[in-house]
Design a protein around this motif. Structure first.
Motif, PDB file in Angstrom:
ATOM      1  N   GLN A  63       0.817  -1.212   0.000  1.00 42.69           N
ATOM      2  CA  GLN A  63       0.000   0.000   0.000  1.00 42.69           C
ATOM      3  C   GLN A  63       0.852   1.264   0.000  1.00 42.69           C
ATOM      4  N   VAL A  64       0.415   2.217  -0.829  1.00 39.33           N
ATOM      5  CA  VAL A  64       0.900   3.590  -0.767  1.00 39.33           C
ATOM      6  C   VAL A  64      -0.339   4.480  -0.835  1.00 39.33           C
ATOM      7  N   GLY A  65      -0.550   5.305   0.190  1.00 42.42           N
ATOM      8  CA  GLY A  65      -1.732   6.167   0.208  1.00 42.42           C
ATOM      9  C   GLY A  65      -2.797   5.662   1.153  1.00 42.42           C
ATOM     10  N   ASP A  66      -4.066   5.882   0.775  1.00 44.32           N
ATOM     11  CA  ASP A  66      -5.151   5.546   1.702  1.00 44.32           C
ATOM     12  C   ASP A  66      -6.259   4.684   1.090  1.00 44.32           C
ATOM     13  N   SER A  67      -6.014   4.097  -0.085  1.00 47.22           N
ATOM     14  CA  SER A  67      -6.963   3.076  -0.538  1.00 47.22           C
ATOM     15  C   SER A  67      -6.782   1.868   0.378  1.00 47.22           C
ATOM     16  N   ARG A  68      -7.837   1.121   0.619  1.00 38.92           N
ATOM     17  CA  ARG A  68      -7.813   0.136   1.694  1.00 38.92           C
ATOM     18  C   ARG A  68      -8.031  -1.295   1.224  1.00 38.92           C
ATOM     19  N   ALA A  69      -7.594  -2.219   2.084  1.00 39.58           N
ATOM     20  CA  ALA A  69      -7.917  -3.639   1.932  1.00 39.58           C
ATOM     21  C   ALA A  69      -8.607  -4.107   3.197  1.00 39.58           C
ATOM     22  N   TYR A  70      -9.706  -4.839   3.019  1.00 40.71           N
ATOM     23  CA  TYR A  70     -10.453  -5.423   4.129  1.00 40.71           C
ATOM     24  C   TYR A  70     -10.517  -6.937   3.942  1.00 40.71           C
ATOM     25  N   LEU A  71     -10.510  -7.652   5.056  1.00 35.90           N
ATOM     26  CA  LEU A  71     -10.813  -9.075   5.065  1.00 35.90           C
ATOM     27  C   LEU A  71     -12.185  -9.237   5.700  1.00 35.90           C
ATOM     28  N   VAL A  72     -13.080  -9.898   4.978  1.00 36.20           N
ATOM     29  CA  VAL A  72     -14.405 -10.187   5.545  1.00 36.20           C
ATOM     30  C   VAL A  72     -14.459 -11.679   5.844  1.00 36.20           C
ATOM     31  N   ARG A  73     -14.592 -11.990   7.119  1.00 42.36           N
ATOM     32  CA  ARG A  73     -14.619 -13.388   7.573  1.00 42.36           C
ATOM     33  C   ARG A  73     -15.822 -13.568   8.498  1.00 42.36           C
ATOM     34  N   LYS A  74     -16.662 -14.521   8.135  1.00 42.92           N
ATOM     35  CA  LYS A  74     -17.880 -14.800   8.911  1.00 42.92           C
ATOM     36  C   LYS A  74     -18.711 -13.525   9.120  1.00 42.92           C
ATOM     37  N   GLY A  75     -18.743 -12.708   8.075  1.00 46.14           N
ATOM     38  CA  GLY A  75     -19.597 -11.527   8.090  1.00 46.14           C
ATOM     39  C   GLY A  75     -19.015 -10.307   8.761  1.00 46.14           C
ATOM     40  N   ALA A  76     -17.805 -10.418   9.330  1.00 48.00           N
ATOM     41  CA  ALA A  76     -17.177  -9.274   9.993  1.00 48.00           C
ATOM     42  C   ALA A  76     -16.019  -8.760   9.141  1.00 48.00           C
TER      43      ALA A  76
END
Length: 277
Positions: free
Chosen positions: A138-151
């Protein structure tokens, strides 16, 4: 890891031009999806990459910067995949760093040789999924999320002014989300000759989802809602559309881009198909 990946982008309700870009690629087969040619990319065991880039510096320049970033990173990682036989976690991270650094130089040089593009730049957040693990740069503020069991769990940390205040204990995350300074980023590809890339790794499980997005989504849709929508929809195409729609409902003052991967282990997929058969 077996995956289905889809991406979508929208100009939003205020901006006239879309400076975001995304790219999805199966490094083994060469299957690619971009904002100009969106499609569902299916992957069976082979590695894949997801990239989101949010351009800055004026309409034409921001769009050019984000496009250079996605294309250059893909080119570097495709070359690496077909040249390096032994792929360790360290070599993966080195390949991601080289891809980001090469993209940064390309944008920097373009900005300095073309007066009309002076000052252009772009964020970039990318994930390479290999052997049941996601490697993220990552460079900057675009994001990555992990969604596991709805969270939904945010995997990346914004390279932003308000995040620095949070880290220093001078602002809460809730205050940062409402701050007028929340769009000030500390780094981007292009403005400087060198960048510092942040790296993250996460082990993946069956039925996990990876969600990458520009701040046009993350500024408008909290992590809890990203998890809720992902859990409630299930299919990558519909998840992307539902998240974009949620951002639009909140006013979407910026371009909105989201890429979603639905992940399954080969064992779980085999059990599922055996049961269905």
């Amino acid at each position: 890891m077996i995956a289905e990946i889809f991406g979508i982008t929208n100009v939003g309700l205020i901006r006239h031009d879309n400076q975001d870009a995304f790219l999805i690629a199966n490094l083994e087969t060469g299957d690619i999806a971009t904002m100009s040619a969106p499609s569902l990319v299916s992957v069976h065991t082979a590695p894949f990459i997801m990239i989101v880039a949010d351009g800055v510096g004026g309409a034409a320049s921001g769009a050019r910067a984000s496009s250079i970033a996605t294309e250059t990173i893909l080119s570097e990682l495709h070359r690496w995949w077909h040249k390096v036989p032994k792929r360790t976690p360290e070599s993966v991270e080195a390949a991601l760093k080289k891809g980001v650094d090469t993209a940064n130089r390309a944008i920097y040089q373009k900005a300095n040789t073309s007066p009309e593009h002076h000052g252009m730049g772009t964020t970039t957040t990318l994930s390479l999924v290999l052997d049941g693990e996601a490697f993220i740069a990552q460079v900057g503020d675009s994001r990555a999320y992990l969604v596991r069991k709805g969270a939904a769990k945010q995997l990346t940390k914004d390279q932003s002014f308000v995040q620095r205040l949070i880290d220093a204990g001078r602002m809460t995350a809730k205050e940062a989300a409402q701050s007028e300074h929340r769009n000030i980023i500390l780094q981007a590809l292009g403005p400087e000759e060198k960048v510092v890339t942040d790296f993250y790794r996460v082990k993946l499980e069956n039925d996990d989802y990876l969600v990458l997005c520009s701040d046009g989504l993350s500024n408008q849709v909290p992590a809890d809602d990203i998890g809720r929508i992902t859990r409630g929809v299930g299919q990558p195409q519909e998840i992307c559309r539902a998240l974009i729609e949620e951002a639009m409902h909140t006013g979407a003052p910026d371009n909105v881009t989201v890429v979603t991967a639905r992940l399954r282990t080969a064992e779980a997929d085999y059990r599922r198909t055996s049961t269905e058969g």
